[in-house]
Design a protein around this motif. Structure first.
Motif, short mmCIF file in Angstrom:
data_model
loop_
_atom_site.label_atom_id
_atom_site.label_comp_id
_atom_site.label_asym_id
_atom_site.label_seq_id
_atom_site.Cartn_x
_atom_site.Cartn_y
_atom_site.Cartn_z
N HIS A 69 0.69 -1.12 0.14
CA HIS A 69 -0.01 -0.29 -0.03
C HIS A 69 0.95 1.07 -0.02
O HIS A 69 1.63 1.48 0.61
N VAL A 87 0.25 4.36 0.51
CA VAL A 87 0.49 5.35 1.72
C VAL A 87 1.40 4.68 2.99
O VAL A 87 2.36 5.45 3.76
N LEU A 99 -7.32 -3.49 11.32
CA LEU A 99 -6.96 -2.16 10.72
C LEU A 99 -5.26 -2.32 10.61
O LEU A 99 -4.65 -1.90 9.72
N PRO A 136 -5.94 0.73 2.70
CA PRO A 136 -6.11 1.69 3.81
C PRO A 136 -6.31 1.14 5.17
O PRO A 136 -6.98 0.31 5.33
N GLY A 137 -5.48 1.72 6.27
CA GLY A 137 -5.41 1.21 7.57
C GLY A 137 -4.09 1.52 8.11
O GLY A 137 -3.44 2.57 7.58
N PHE A 145 -2.13 4.55 13.14
CA PHE A 145 -2.66 5.36 13.72
C PHE A 145 -4.25 5.26 13.49
O PHE A 145 -4.88 5.56 14.74
N GLN A 146 -4.80 4.68 12.63
CA GLN A 146 -6.13 4.39 12.62
C GLN A 146 -6.54 3.36 13.95
O GLN A 146 -7.57 3.32 14.71
N ALA A 182 -6.59 4.76 17.26
CA ALA A 182 -7.58 5.68 17.32
C ALA A 182 -8.82 4.66 17.56
O ALA A 182 -9.61 5.33 18.67
N ALA A 204 -8.20 3.60 21.20
CA ALA A 204 -8.67 4.78 21.97
C ALA A 204 -10.03 5.13 22.35
O ALA A 204 -10.40 5.21 23.54
N LEU A 245 -3.77 8.52 23.13
CA LEU A 245 -4.98 9.01 22.63
C LEU A 245 -6.05 8.92 23.67
O LEU A 245 -6.90 9.91 24.01
N ALA A 246 -6.29 7.71 24.24
CA ALA A 246 -7.11 7.44 25.48
C ALA A 246 -6.71 8.39 26.41
O ALA A 246 -7.45 8.76 27.04
N ASP A 262 -7.40 6.56 3.39
CA ASP A 262 -6.50 6.71 4.76
C ASP A 262 -6.99 8.11 5.54
O ASP A 262 -7.22 7.88 6.58
N LEU A 282 -10.51 7.73 6.96
CA LEU A 282 -10.33 6.90 8.22
C LEU A 282 -9.81 7.70 9.61
O LEU A 282 -10.65 7.75 10.61
N ALA A 340 -12.14 9.06 12.73
CA ALA A 340 -11.37 8.36 13.95
C ALA A 340 -10.97 9.53 15.21
O ALA A 340 -11.43 9.56 16.37
N LEU A 349 -12.37 11.52 18.75
CA LEU A 349 -11.93 11.66 19.57
C LEU A 349 -11.91 13.27 20.20
O LEU A 349 -12.19 13.37 21.21
#
Lengths: 235, 85
Positions: free
Chosen positions: A50, A52, A122, A130-131, A134-135, A138, A141, A217-218, B52, B55, B59, B64
């Motif tokens: 991928h 990205v 993910l 895509p995934g 970071f995703q 999140a 979190a 993030l949480a 990307d 998403l 999220a 958040l």
């Protein structure tokens, strides 16, 4: 002494700013660089399919490394804001007995395992579609926030050693792999994975990052929401 | 044709939610509109073939940040009730 230190910090910051401006002025004009074609030409050597993910974790891996540091710094800022006072953690589930909470409780108990599953998916999917970390982080979190809002997970006060370890583990794994690659495979080059093992190394980094980013993030929510819930428990 | 209509509707809804979120006097309404804006933005990213970013936007941008802002609104309301009972 203190004002001398201030002057030193200002001079160093100004020097850093001038260097950054100089670097921007030195870089070639964007019109002559066709990045997406370059990425697609080199993607075979990146270990993932991928584009990205290939850019984020291989070609520009140090960007992601710095990004994780920035997030960790943001959390440290939150921790510094909380002050030093030590309070008792409010007991989990102190308002769970109310009938109106039952729907939320049920929903949280069903959704959170699914969210952990989605985060794992993910993370794995990041290699070819895509995934990515970071995703996935999140989503983890968000599961933590849901647990906190439904009263199943108390807000965080003073982070214990295991939470601290979890918060920095992703960055540590990233730095260890960067150091190991720099020592063995490609001396003097940061995050230049050998193509044969790049896929495995990227998955390792992303796994560590997913856990850490989820906690960071949480934490931004769970550390900050502590006061509000604390007030409620007092009433 | 239908995709053009969908895009136009998305753009109008995006601009409308952004404007309303900035203009409204009620903080709670502003936060809810901000979350709506984030979700619409995720749809726009998906339409622009950037799944990307879609998403990440859904999220982090909507989810958040929205949760944090809602928490802040609740905290401010509680403070207000304490000072003006």
């Amino acid at each position: 002494m203190r004002s001398l230190l201030n002057v030193l910090v200002i001079v160093l910051s100004a020097a850093l700013g001038l260097v950054l401006i100089g670097v921007i002025l030195e870089s070639p004009s964007p019109a002559r660089v066709r990045l997406s074609e370059e990425v697609l030409m080199q993607i075979g050597a990146s270990g993932v399919t991928h584009p990205v993910t290939a850019v984020l974790l291989n070609f520009r891996g140090y960007d992601t490394l710095l990004e994780v540091m920035v997030l960790l710094l943001a959390l440290l800022g939150v921790l510094a804001q909380m002050g030093k006072q030590k309070r008792e953690n409010p007991p989990a589930g102190f308002y769970l007995t109310e009938p109106r909470m039952q729907v939320l409780l049920w929903l949280a108990r069903v959704l959170v395992p699914l969210m952990v599953l989605v985060a794992g998916y993910l993370l794995w999917a990041g290699g070819h579609q895509p995934g990515g970390a970071f995703q996935a982080g999140a989503v983890l979190a968000a599961a933590g926030v849901l647990l906190n809002l439904s009263g199943l997970l108390p807000s965080w006060m003073e982070p214990a050693w295991n939470l601290r370890a979890g918060l920095v583990s992703g960055l540590l794994v990233f730095l260890l792999i960067a150091a190991a690659v720099m020592m063995t495979a490609s001396p003097g080059l940061l995050l230049q994975y050998p193509p044969a093992s790049a896929g495995m190394l990227i998955l390792l980094v992303e796994t560590g990052l997913t856990l850490s980013l989820g906690l960071i993030l949480a934490g931004l929510f769970l550390f900050l929401s502590g006061d509000a819930i604390d007030d409620e428990a007092d009433k | 044709m239908s995709s053009l209509i969908l895009d136009l509707l998305l753009v109008i809804a995006l601009l409308w939610s952004a404007l309303r979120s900035l203009m409204t006097q009620d903080l709670f309404q502003a936060v809810v509109l901000f979350i709506v804006f984030g979700l619409l933005m995720a749809l726009v990213w998906a339409r622009l073939h950037a799944p990307d970013i879609a998403l990440a936007e859904a999220a982090i941008g909507a989810g958040l940040t929205g949760a944090l802002l809602l928490d802040t609104v609740g905290y401010l309301r509680k403070k207000q009730q304490e000072s003006f009972p």
